[in-house]
Design a protein around this motif. Sequence first.
Motif, short mmCIF file in Angstrom:
data_model
loop_
_atom_site.label_atom_id
_atom_site.label_comp_id
_atom_site.label_asym_id
_atom_site.label_seq_id
_atom_site.Cartn_x
_atom_site.Cartn_y
_atom_site.Cartn_z
N SER A 106 51.21 -23.95 5.36
CA SER A 106 51.34 -23.84 3.90
C SER A 106 51.93 -25.12 3.31
O SER A 106 51.55 -25.52 2.20
N ALA A 107 52.85 -25.75 4.02
CA ALA A 107 53.42 -27.01 3.55
C ALA A 107 52.34 -28.10 3.46
O ALA A 107 52.30 -28.88 2.50
N ILE A 108 51.48 -28.14 4.46
CA ILE A 108 50.37 -29.12 4.45
C ILE A 108 49.43 -28.85 3.28
O ILE A 108 49.01 -29.76 2.57
N ASN A 109 49.10 -27.57 3.06
CA ASN A 109 48.23 -27.22 1.94
C ASN A 109 48.87 -27.58 0.60
O ASN A 109 48.19 -28.06 -0.32
N ALA A 110 50.18 -27.36 0.48
CA ALA A 110 50.88 -27.71 -0.76
C ALA A 110 50.89 -29.21 -0.99
O ALA A 110 50.72 -29.68 -2.13
N ALA A 111 51.07 -29.98 0.08
CA ALA A 111 51.02 -31.44 -0.04
C ALA A 111 49.63 -31.90 -0.45
O ALA A 111 49.48 -32.78 -1.32
N ASP A 112 48.61 -31.32 0.16
CA ASP A 112 47.23 -31.68 -0.18
C ASP A 112 46.95 -31.37 -1.65
O ASP A 112 46.28 -32.15 -2.35
N ARG A 113 47.45 -30.24 -2.12
CA ARG A 113 47.20 -29.84 -3.51
C ARG A 113 47.87 -30.82 -4.47
O ARG A 113 47.27 -31.22 -5.47
N PHE A 114 49.10 -31.21 -4.16
CA PHE A 114 49.79 -32.16 -5.05
C PHE A 114 49.04 -33.48 -5.11
O PHE A 114 48.85 -34.05 -6.18
N MET A 115 48.60 -33.98 -3.95
CA MET A 115 47.91 -35.27 -3.93
C MET A 115 46.55 -35.19 -4.63
O MET A 115 46.11 -36.16 -5.24
N ARG A 116 45.92 -34.03 -4.53
CA ARG A 116 44.63 -33.86 -5.20
C ARG A 116 44.79 -33.81 -6.72
O ARG A 116 43.98 -34.39 -7.46
N LEU A 117 45.83 -33.14 -7.19
CA LEU A 117 46.03 -32.97 -8.63
C LEU A 117 46.73 -34.17 -9.27
O LEU A 117 46.63 -34.37 -10.48
N ASN A 118 47.45 -34.96 -8.44
CA ASN A 118 48.23 -36.08 -8.99
C ASN A 118 47.99 -37.34 -8.16
O ASN A 118 48.93 -37.89 -7.57
N PRO A 119 46.76 -37.80 -8.06
CA PRO A 119 46.45 -38.90 -7.12
C PRO A 119 47.18 -40.20 -7.42
O PRO A 119 47.37 -41.00 -6.51
N GLN A 120 47.58 -40.43 -8.67
CA GLN A 120 48.25 -41.68 -9.03
C GLN A 120 49.75 -41.51 -9.18
O GLN A 120 50.44 -42.46 -9.57
N ASP A 121 50.26 -40.35 -8.89
CA ASP A 121 51.68 -40.08 -9.08
C ASP A 121 52.53 -40.87 -8.09
O ASP A 121 52.14 -41.08 -6.93
N GLU A 122 53.70 -41.29 -8.53
CA GLU A 122 54.58 -42.08 -7.66
C GLU A 122 55.10 -41.26 -6.48
O GLU A 122 55.56 -41.81 -5.48
N GLN A 123 55.06 -39.93 -6.61
CA GLN A 123 55.56 -39.07 -5.54
C GLN A 123 54.49 -38.72 -4.49
O GLN A 123 54.75 -37.91 -3.61
N VAL A 124 53.33 -39.33 -4.59
CA VAL A 124 52.31 -39.12 -3.56
C VAL A 124 52.84 -39.60 -2.21
O VAL A 124 52.53 -39.01 -1.16
N ALA A 125 53.66 -40.64 -2.21
CA ALA A 125 54.26 -41.12 -0.96
C ALA A 125 55.10 -40.03 -0.31
O ALA A 125 55.05 -39.84 0.92
N TYR A 126 55.86 -39.29 -1.13
CA TYR A 126 56.66 -38.18 -0.60
C TYR A 126 55.77 -37.08 -0.04
O TYR A 126 56.01 -36.57 1.06
#
Length: 280
Positions: free
Chosen positions: A98-118
């Motif tokens: 679930s943590a991996i899925n949540a990370a994938d969702r954040f990166m998909r919805l916010n591809p340019q966000d500064e927190q993509v590194a996190y």
Amino acid sequence: MSLAVLITLAIVLAGCGGRGGSPDVSDPMQRGAGDNRQDERSAEELYESARSAMSRGDYRTAAERLENLQARYPFGPYSRQAQLDLIYAYFQAREMGSAINAADRFMRLNPQDEQVAYARYMRGRANLDRGNDFLTRTFDIDRRTRDPNAIREAYADFLQVVDNYPDSEYADDAEERMVILRQHLAHYEMYVAGYYMKRGAYVAAANRAQNVIQNFQGTPAVRDALVVLAEAYGELELADLQADVVRVLEMNYPEHPALQDTLFSPGLGDAAAAENEQDS
């Protein structure tokens, strides 16, 4: 006034009253500012309740509330932070998938966000812990001898952090973890090579050993890979190739215990090289 006139007048007045009444709250286009403020308060309360659950270590409850927040207010002011907190909540709850899925969702919805590194870094951490299941921890099983797919994915995640976000606060730790993971992957290759040697599959063992020598330079497994490769060549009666490998072993790891074995008599590589020179 006749009865027909009275009925007509009543219908007209009822229609006017309907058009001038309160807006239909079921229609989002007619909702007022008061309703938006109520939504913000409800979203804030839900977010704070999730944060409160995290602060007391109840990460599963926190994850449930964050999921509920995102479902009810997907475009609200707490949506982005809820997505990030959800990665952490699932990770702490040891729900790595679930943590991996949540990370994938954040990166998909916010591809340019500064927190993509996190998000990418935490994805690597979750992949790293994905193979550390109950049985592995309970029976102290060496993870280096198990299916390395999770470790490979973790390595790939950390590599992206280092390559794409070198100035982030996660880059140094990601790089350190990559060094360890690389050693684990090399160890797994040697574990498989040893298995093939025991089974008499000498070509397969030699291929695994060559993979370590070529792709895992700098790891402790390289010196043992040379030994396995020499043994495999010996079993395959490839004396010249075996002598070449032994010579490399003598030059780079002269203290290796295998060189004291009767199979690898000291100077075997040099003797083979001298014979080749005489033949030429």
